[in-house]
Design a protein around this motif. Structure first.
Motif, PDB file in Angstrom:
ATOM      1  N   LEU A   1      52.688  15.656 -48.855  1.00 55.95           N
ATOM      2  CA  LEU A   1      53.954  15.224 -48.731  1.00 55.95           C
ATOM      3  C   LEU A   1      54.820  16.499 -48.875  1.00 55.95           C
ATOM      4  O   LEU A   1      54.616  17.449 -49.818  1.00 55.95           O
ATOM      5  CB  LEU A   1      54.297  14.341 -49.619  1.00 55.95           C
ATOM      6  CG  LEU A   1      56.044  13.742 -49.852  1.00 55.95           C
ATOM      7  CD1 LEU A   1      56.365  13.146 -48.327  1.00 55.95           C
ATOM      8  CD2 LEU A   1      56.464  13.198 -50.898  1.00 55.95           C
ATOM      9  N   SER A   2      55.543  16.644 -47.909  1.00 53.71           N
ATOM     10  CA  SER A   2      56.551  18.037 -47.989  1.00 53.71           C
ATOM     11  C   SER A   2      58.112  17.511 -47.856  1.00 53.71           C
ATOM     12  O   SER A   2      58.446  16.790 -47.038  1.00 53.71           O
ATOM     13  CB  SER A   2      56.407  18.810 -46.814  1.00 53.71           C
ATOM     14  OG  SER A   2      57.027  20.062 -46.878  1.00 53.71           O
TER      15      SER A   2
ATOM     16  N   ILE B   1      57.504  21.628 -52.157  1.00 53.50           N
ATOM     17  CA  ILE B   1      59.139  21.046 -52.195  1.00 53.50           C
ATOM     18  C   ILE B   1      59.894  22.505 -51.872  1.00 53.50           C
ATOM     19  O   ILE B   1      59.612  23.728 -52.456  1.00 53.50           O
ATOM     20  CB  ILE B   1      59.385  20.872 -53.802  1.00 53.50           C
ATOM     21  CG1 ILE B   1      58.716  19.430 -54.051  1.00 53.50           C
ATOM     22  CG2 ILE B   1      60.900  20.926 -53.923  1.00 53.50           C
ATOM     23  CD1 ILE B   1      59.202  19.216 -55.375  1.00 53.50           C
ATOM     24  N   ASN B   2      60.424  22.420 -50.633  1.00 51.75           N
ATOM     25  CA  ASN B   2      61.518  23.276 -50.088  1.00 51.75           C
ATOM     26  C   ASN B   2      60.462  24.885 -49.601  1.00 51.75           C
ATOM     27  O   ASN B   2      60.940  25.825 -49.686  1.00 51.75           O
ATOM     28  CB  ASN B   2      62.438  23.919 -51.244  1.00 51.75           C
ATOM     29  CG  ASN B   2      63.395  22.932 -51.437  1.00 51.75           C
ATOM     30  OD1 ASN B   2      63.670  22.080 -50.588  1.00 51.75           O
ATOM     31  ND2 ASN B   2      64.224  22.845 -52.586  1.00 51.75           N
TER      32      ASN B   2
ATOM     33  N   ARG C   1      53.161  23.108 -54.402  1.00 53.04           N
ATOM     34  CA  ARG C   1      53.882  24.368 -53.713  1.00 53.04           C
ATOM     35  C   ARG C   1      55.351  24.232 -53.795  1.00 53.04           C
ATOM     36  O   ARG C   1      55.828  23.336 -53.415  1.00 53.04           O
ATOM     37  CB  ARG C   1      53.286  24.431 -52.258  1.00 53.04           C
ATOM     38  CG  ARG C   1      51.941  24.695 -52.016  1.00 53.04           C
ATOM     39  CD  ARG C   1      51.476  24.452 -50.626  1.00 53.04           C
ATOM     40  NE  ARG C   1      52.065  24.976 -49.641  1.00 53.04           N
ATOM     41  CZ  ARG C   1      51.930  26.461 -49.211  1.00 53.04           C
ATOM     42  NH1 ARG C   1      50.857  27.094 -49.679  1.00 53.04           N
ATOM     43  NH2 ARG C   1      52.539  27.317 -48.339  1.00 53.04           N
ATOM     44  N   LEU C   2      55.844  25.341 -54.278  1.00 54.09           N
ATOM     45  CA  LEU C   2      57.271  25.344 -54.631  1.00 54.09           C
ATOM     46  C   LEU C   2      57.931  26.604 -54.008  1.00 54.09           C
ATOM     47  O   LEU C   2      57.357  27.580 -53.974  1.00 54.09           O
ATOM     48  CB  LEU C   2      57.355  25.394 -56.189  1.00 54.09           C
ATOM     49  CG  LEU C   2      57.185  24.433 -57.091  1.00 54.09           C
ATOM     50  CD1 LEU C   2      57.179  24.797 -58.459  1.00 54.09           C
ATOM     51  CD2 LEU C   2      57.751  22.989 -56.658  1.00 54.09           C
TER      52      LEU C   2
ATOM     53  N   TRP D   1      61.707  17.040 -43.340  1.00 48.85           N
ATOM     54  CA  TRP D   1      62.625  17.968 -43.069  1.00 48.85           C
ATOM     55  C   TRP D   1      62.541  18.588 -41.516  1.00 48.85           C
ATOM     56  O   TRP D   1      61.649  18.532 -40.946  1.00 48.85           O
ATOM     57  CB  TRP D   1      62.701  19.397 -43.938  1.00 48.85           C
ATOM     58  CG  TRP D   1      61.389  20.331 -44.029  1.00 48.85           C
ATOM     59  CD1 TRP D   1      60.273  19.730 -44.914  1.00 48.85           C
ATOM     60  CD2 TRP D   1      60.804  20.962 -43.274  1.00 48.85           C
ATOM     61  NE1 TRP D   1      59.203  20.450 -44.778  1.00 48.85           N
ATOM     62  CE2 TRP D   1      59.614  21.348 -43.637  1.00 48.85           C
ATOM     63  CE3 TRP D   1      61.304  21.871 -42.051  1.00 48.85           C
ATOM     64  CZ2 TRP D   1      58.461  22.268 -43.219  1.00 48.85           C
ATOM     65  CZ3 TRP D   1      60.373  22.674 -41.599  1.00 48.85           C
ATOM     66  CH2 TRP D   1      59.427  22.989 -42.109  1.00 48.85           C
ATOM     67  N   SER D   2      63.710  18.847 -41.099  1.00 46.51           N
ATOM     68  CA  SER D   2      63.520  19.079 -39.545  1.00 46.51           C
ATOM     69  C   SER D   2      63.914  20.378 -38.901  1.00 46.51           C
ATOM     70  O   SER D   2      64.414  20.757 -37.808  1.00 46.51           O
ATOM     71  CB  SER D   2      64.538  17.908 -38.675  1.00 46.51           C
ATOM     72  OG  SER D   2      65.602  18.155 -39.263  1.00 46.51           O
ATOM     73  N   SER D   3      64.308  21.445 -40.025  1.00 48.85           N
ATOM     74  CA  SER D   3      64.837  22.562 -39.557  1.00 48.85           C
ATOM     75  C   SER D   3      64.648  23.529 -40.600  1.00 48.85           C
ATOM     76  O   SER D   3      64.038  23.080 -41.707  1.00 48.85           O
ATOM     77  CB  SER D   3      66.288  22.886 -39.086  1.00 48.85           C
ATOM     78  OG  SER D   3      67.016  22.574 -40.288  1.00 48.85           O
TER      79      SER D   3
END
Length: 544
Positions: free
Chosen positions: A376-377, A403-404, A442-443, A348-350
Motif C-alpha cells: 500500500l502506498s 508513505i509520501n 518506506r517513508l 495518489w495520482s501525481s
C-alpha cells in the motif's frame, strides 16, 4: 585493404571530438589477416544477423578485443558502436542550446544529412537498434511547447530511412510530419518499444508497430493542445501489446484505439492513462477490450478537465477480472476493488503536493479495498495511530507500506535514484502497534544534510534513523511549517531484520535502513554524455 567504415569515420569523430572509436586506428599487425577461403576464416562464417544477435549481449567496452580477432569479425563489431542513436532535427534545439538558427542551420543540416546517409549504409543500418528523435535530450522532453518546427530536409530523410533499420527495436519519435511517407515507414517496422508524440494538428490513421510497449503524447505541459478527432491509431500487433501509456492530450485518441479490436487486446497487462479516461463515454467499453489487464494507473495533470467525477460507478464483475494493481485517486479505488483481488494499491495520482490527503479521508475507503492487499502506498499529511489500526484491520496480509515516497523537489532533467551504501548496513528500531506485521516501511521525508556533500553521509543516516524511531507520532513532513519544496526529498526504507523477534509485536523491532535520493542531471546532445549542473543555465552552457 581499405576499411569502408574507417574511411567514413573521420568526419564524425573530428566533429564530436570523441575517443570511443580511437582503437579503429590501432596498429593492424595484431589483427590476423585471414583471407576468404581459409579454414581460419571459415570458422567465423555465420550470417551477419546471427552475429548481431550474439554480440547484442556483449557490453560495449568489451567489443574492442573482438574487433581485433579478424577482419571478418571487425567489420561486424564496428557498426555496433552506432546501435543507439540520438537525433535532434528541430529548430527549437538551437534555441535550447543558445545557438543561432540563422548562422548554424546550414552547417547542421549538411552534417545531419551526411550522418543519416552513413547510418543508412548497408554495413551500419543492420546494427541500429535504438533511435531517439526529439527537440530536447532525454529526460527533458515531457513539457513541450505547443509548436515544434522540424528541419524539413533532415526529418524527411529520417522518416524515409526508418525501414532500412530493420533491426530497430526501440524508437522514440516526436513531432514527425503525419503523412503517407511516415505511415508507410512505420508500417514496415516491428518494435519492442515505441514512443510517439504528434502535434495537435496531426490527422490520419497512424499505424503503431509496437508489439511490446507503446507511449503516446506523454507531455504534461499545461500549454499542450488536444489532438483532433481526425487522428486515429491502429495497432499492428494487438494480440501481443503488453503496456500502453498516454498523457492528457493522447488519452482520448488512445481510448478510441482500444475499441477498434473486437477480439480485445488479450496480452495487454498495463494501462497508464490520464484521468480524462474516466470521463470518456467509452470508458467501460475500453476496459472490456482489455480482458487480462492486471495494472491500471490514472494520473492527474494541469490540463485535466474539471468534469472529473468524484467517484466511479461500479463496474461489471466480468470487467478486468484480473486487476491486481491500482494506482490513482483514492475515491476511485472502491469501484475497482469490488469483485477483484487487489494486491498493490497506490492512492495518489501525481508527484505534486496536491496528491497528499488528510488521513480521515482514507478511513471509509481503506476497508473497501479487500483483505488481499499486500503493498500500500499513500499520500497523506500525517499518520495518526488510528490510521495504523485501520490498516491492521483492513489488510491482515500487508507487508509493504509506503508513505509520501512519491514526493520530490522539482528539477528539470533526468532523475537518477541513488542509495547511500555504508560498509555496514545501519540498523534502526521501529515501534509498530500490535497486529501489524509489516516487513518493509518506506517513508518520504527530508533529512539533515545534503547528498554528495563531504562528511554528511553519517548525518543523513542518523537523521533517517531518527525518522524511523519517532514514527508515527512525529511524522509530519507535509505541514507548511516543515515542508519546503526546493529541498531534497529522501526515501527512508526500513526492512525487518531476519533475527527480529516475531513475538514482540507492539514493541520496538530491529531492522536495517536504506536511504534513497534523487540525483538530477542533464544528458547532452548526440553523444548522450551526462552533464551535472545545479541549474538549467549552467547545463545548457556546457552543452554548447
Amino acid at each position: 585493404m581499405t576499411d569502408p567504415l574507417l574511411a567514413a569515420a573521420p568526419s564524425q569523430s573530428v566533429r564530436k571530438n570523441s575517443g570511443f572509436l580511437k582503437f579503429w586506428k590501432k596498429s593492424r599487425p595484431s589483427i590476423p589477416d585471414f583471407h576468404a577461403g581459409t579454414s581460419q576464416s571459415a570458422e567465423l562464417v555465420l550470417p551477419t544477423e546471427i552475429w548481431f544477435e550474439i554480440l547484442a549481449y556483449i557490453h560495449q567496452d568489451d567489443l574492442e578485443p573482438l574487433s581485433r580477432i579478424s577482419w571478418r569479425l571487425r567489420s561486424i563489431v564496428l557498426p555496433l558502436y552506432f546501435r543507439s542513436q540520438q537525433i535532434f532535427p528541430f529548430r527549437e534545439t538551437f534555441a535550447f542550446r543558445r545557438l543561432s538558427v540563422k548562422a548554424e542551420l546550414a552547417g547542421y543540416q549538411e552534417r545531419s544529412l551526411r550522418r543519416l546517409h552513413f547510418l543508412m549504409s548497408d554495413s551500419i543500418s543492420p546494427a541500429i537498434s535504438d533511435l531517439f528523435v526529439s527537440p530536447y535530450p532525454p529526460g527533458y522532453n515531457r513539457r513541450h511547447r505547443v509548436v515544434h518546427t522540424p528541419v524539413e530536409d533532415v526529418m524527411e530523410l529520417l522518416v524515409v530511412a526508418l525501414p532500412r533499420f530493420h533491426n530497430l527495436v526501440k524508437l522514440t519519435l516526436q513531432f514527425p510530419p503525419c503523412n503517407d511517407t511516415l505511415f508507410s515507414s512505420l508500417g514496415s517496422l516491428r518494435l519492442d518499444y515505441f514512443e510517439l508524440e504528434v502535434s495537435p494538428t496531426a490527422l490520419g490513421e497512424i499505424p503503431i508497430p509496437a508489439h511490446g510497449e507503446f507511449l503516446f503524447n506523454c507531455s504534461t505541459s499545461p500549454n499542450q493542445l488536444f489532438a483532433s478527432d481526425g487522428l486515429s491509431l491502429r495497432f499492428m500487433f494487438p494480440e501481443s501489446i503488453r503496456r500502453v501509456v498516454a498523457g492528457p492530450t493522447g488519452t482520448d485518441t488512445l481510448t478510441r484505439a482500444l475499441l477498434c479490436h473486437p477480439s480485445g487486446l488479450v496480452s495487454l497487462e498495463t494501462l497508464d492513462l490520464s484521468l480524462r479516461f474516466v470521463t470518456s463515454a467509452h470508458f467501460p467499453e475500453a476496459l472490456e477490450a482489455c480482458p487480462n489487464l492486471s495494472s491500471l494507473r490514472l494520473r492527474s495533470s494541469p490540463v485535466d478537465s474539471s468534469a472529473i467525477p468524484a467517484f466511479l460507478h461500479p463496474l461489471f464483475p466480468t470487467t478486468i477480472p484480473h486487476l491486481t494493481n491500482y494506482h490513482g485517486p483514492t475515491s476511485f479505488a472502491p469501484a475497482l476493488a469490488r469483485g477483484r483481488a487487489l494486491q498493490t494499491v497506490r492512492l495518489w495520482s501525481s508527484h505534486s503536493v496536491s496528491a497528499v490527503s488528510a488521513p480521515w479521508l482514507l478511513y471509509p475507503i481503506l476497508p473497501q479495498l479487500g483483505p488481499s492487499v499486500t503493498a500500500l502506498s499513500l499520500g497523506i499529511t500525517l499518520v495518526p495511530d488510528g490510521l495504523l489500526e485501520t490498516l491492521c484491520t483492513a489488510f491482515p496480509a500487508l507487508a509493504v507500506l509506503e508513505i509520501n515516497t512519491h514526493l520530490d523537489a522539482f528539477h528539470p532533467g533526468t532523475v537518477l535514484r541513488r542509495v547511500l551504501t555504508p560498509p555496514i548496513p545501519p540498523r534502526a528500531r521501529l515501534t509498530l502497534p500490535a497486529g501489524i506485521r509489516l516487513q518493509t516501511l518506506r517513508l518520504g521525508t527530508q533529512l539533515a544534510g545534503a547528498p554528495g556533500a563531504p562528511d554528511t553521509e553519517q548525518l543523513l543516516l542518523d537523521s533517517a534513523r531518527e525518522a524511523v524511531r519517532t514514527f508515527p507520532g512525529d511524522y509530519d513532513p507535509t505541514s507548511w511549517r516543515r515542508w519546503v519544496v526546493d529541498r531534497p526529498w529522501y526515501c527512508v526504507e526500513w526492512t525487518r531484520a531476519a533475527d527480529a523477534d516475531e513475538t514482540q509485536f507492539g514493541t520496538a523491532l530491529e531492522g536495517t535502513l536504506r536511504v534513497e535520493y534523487g540525483e538530477h542531471y542533464f544528458q547532452g546532445f548526440e553523444r548522450g554524455e551526462r552533464i551535472d549542473a545545479q541549474s538549467v543555465e549552467k547545463a545548457v552552457l556546457r552543452m554548447l
